[in-house]
Design a protein around this motif. Structure first.
Motif: not given
Ligand code: ADP
Length: 257
Positions: A162, A200, A218-219, A221, A246
């Protein structure tokens, strides 16, 4: 006990204050429990009808030879939204279970080389993204909950996809360092600013609405990732550079025999 003795001789105002404080704590924990119960009940109640809706939609698609392309597309979108919501409800239930200590892990000795290969094969079914697999020559056997570890890796790979450009690869890597086994999910995407990296893993936390709005997550994950990995005795760490990419590492203690 000491505190109790000291309190006996304390002025009555202090005693009253302590009592009020204890009552407040009690009410707070009561309302926390009620909130948890509500999340759990609502999730349960919504999941069943949504699963039925998704089942009907899927059978419509299977048997719908005479659907027009736009009808087919509408049903596909409805199915995928229903499934996404079912997953969100499942995540909420899992987190609630973990909070109340009722989460059960089915631990078993698992071949990590096979598990990682399977995860990459699963990814290919729903994404065209190039997913590179870097395994070790030796077979690594680790005691984990196979299904939960798969979900952890899929959550991390989904994020990697994503939050990076379609022409960049994702790498799933297995490493063995000292007395640790490390599984890494790496991307060459937008990265995460340093000051946000600690947040995060919080529930519903998203780095910024703009970057996340289009991706439809959904935030939850990464909260699931952390909860599951820690429940299996591991830890999660992140190394990320803005606009470079990352690396999410899952680290398990590993004894060399
Ligand atoms: P989401 O459903 O928004 O992806 P997550 O809990 O999986 O929720 O991730 C939280 C936030 O961390 C995301 O909204 C995103 O902004 C950031 N994030 C997660 N993984 C990555 C990644 N691989 N690269 C950049 N940003 C990331």
């Amino acid at each position: 006990k000491d505190a109790h003795i000291q309190l006996e001789n304390a002025p009555s105002e202090i005693k009253q204050l302590v009592q009020t404080y204890e009552q407040m704590l009690f009410r707070l924990s009561q309302s926390w429990d009620q909130q948890q119960q509500l999340v759990s009940n609502v999730s349960h109640e919504l999941r069943t009808p949504l699963t039925i809706v998704s089942g009907y939609l899927q059978s419509l698609l299977r048997r719908g030879d005479n659907l027009t392309p736009s009808q087919r597309e509408a049903i596909e979108v409805a199915t995928s939204e229903a499934n996404r919501t079912i997953q969100l409800l499942q995540d909420l239930l899992d987190l609630e279970r973990a909070d109340s200590g009722r989460m059960h892990f089915y631990l078993d000795l698992v071949n990590l080389n096979n598990l990682l290969t399977e995860v990459v094969e699963m990814t290919k079914k729903y994404s065209d993204r190039l997913c590179l697999l870097e395994l070790l020559e030796a077979t690594i056997m680790l005691t984990v909950d196979e299904n939960r570890l798969k979900q952890v890796l899929i959550n991390l790979i989904d994020n990697a996809i994503k939050y990076s450009e379609p022409d960049t690869p994702i790498t799933l890597r297995l490493l063995h360092e000292k007395e640790q086994i490390i599984i890494q999910v790496c991307d060459q995407g937008m990265g995460i600013p340093l000051q946000q990296q600690v947040r995060i893993f919080e529930r519903f936390y998203r780095v910024d609405e703009v970057r996340s709005r289009t991706t439809g997550g959904s935030g939850l994950g990464l909260s699931i990732v952390k909860t599951f990995v820690e429940g299996m005795g591991g830890t999660v760490s992140i190394y990320s550079k803005l606009n470079q990419g990352s690396i999410f590492s899952i680290i398990f203690p590993y004894e060399i025999k």
